[in-house]
Scaffold this motif. Structure first.
Motif, mmCIF file in Angstrom:
data_model
loop_
_atom_site.group_PDB
_atom_site.id
_atom_site.type_symbol
_atom_site.label_atom_id
_atom_site.label_comp_id
_atom_site.label_asym_id
_atom_site.label_seq_id
_atom_site.Cartn_x
_atom_site.Cartn_y
_atom_site.Cartn_z
ATOM 1 N N LYS A 108 1.047 -1.179 -0.199
ATOM 2 C CA LYS A 108 0.002 -0.169 -0.013
ATOM 3 C C LYS A 108 0.782 1.300 0.006
ATOM 4 N N GLN A 113 0.533 5.412 -0.687
ATOM 5 C CA GLN A 113 -0.166 6.744 -0.458
ATOM 6 C C GLN A 113 0.669 8.004 -0.510
ATOM 7 N N HIS A 164 2.681 7.346 2.822
ATOM 8 C CA HIS A 164 2.189 6.422 3.861
ATOM 9 C C HIS A 164 2.515 4.939 2.839
#
Length: 165
Positions: free
Chosen positions: A17, A19, A95
């Motif tokens: 992930k 971001q 992030h």
């Protein structure tokens, strides 16, 4: 048969992930030396671009700051006079989850700058145009090659610093 598929699913790595939480100009300097000297006429530029990268962990869990530092010098091809100098530090707050520790360093210095580059390119183009020159459109930067070159440079420095037996 069902147990085998279940075991394979458990061994599969979790999805990475990433971001971008924020991106911003951390520092910008543009110096139009050509205008200061009062030089006029047609000039063919020779542009030199230096890129350095910096990444650090932030206090918040899974957050990292990555900075792409560029120094651009444009000189006249024929006379060698400096036309302009631009220094830009463009940063992003990321992030990032599920990247193994041993892969985090290359991830931060390859993938994150790759995400920031289109925005950095636009800023360089706009600032050079607003500074009185044709817009400078940077070529794509191969952050993988940049990373590999830095790693090999560090390894050479370590070899040179190591005592010979």
């Amino acid at each position: 048969m069902a147990e085998t598929n279940g075991a394979a699913d458990q061994q599969q790595a979790p999805q990475v992930k990433m971001q971008i939480l924020a991106q911003f100009i951390r520092d910008l300097s543009f110096e139009n030396i050509l205008a200061q000297k009062g030089v006029s006429g047609e000039v063919t530029p020779d542009v030199q671009v230096q890129v350095n990268l910096d990444a650090k962990k932030r206090p918040t869990e899974h957050q990292y700051e990555v900075v792409v530092k560029t120094q651009i010098t444009s000189k006249a091809k024929d006379g060698g006079e400096t036309l302009f100098i631009m220094e830009l530090e463009y940063a992003g707050i990321f992030h990032i989850e599920n990247v193994p520790d041993e892969q985090m360093h290359p991830f931060l210095l390859i993938e994150c700058p790759r995400m920031l580059f289109p925005f950095l390119r636009r800023i360089v183009s706009d600032v050079s145009r607003d500074g009185g020159f044709p817009p400078l459109n940077l070529e794509n930067i191969d952050f993988m090659a940049l990373y590999r070159a830095e790693i090999s440079k560090r390894m050479e420095a370590e070899k040179a610093a190591a005592p010979a037996n």
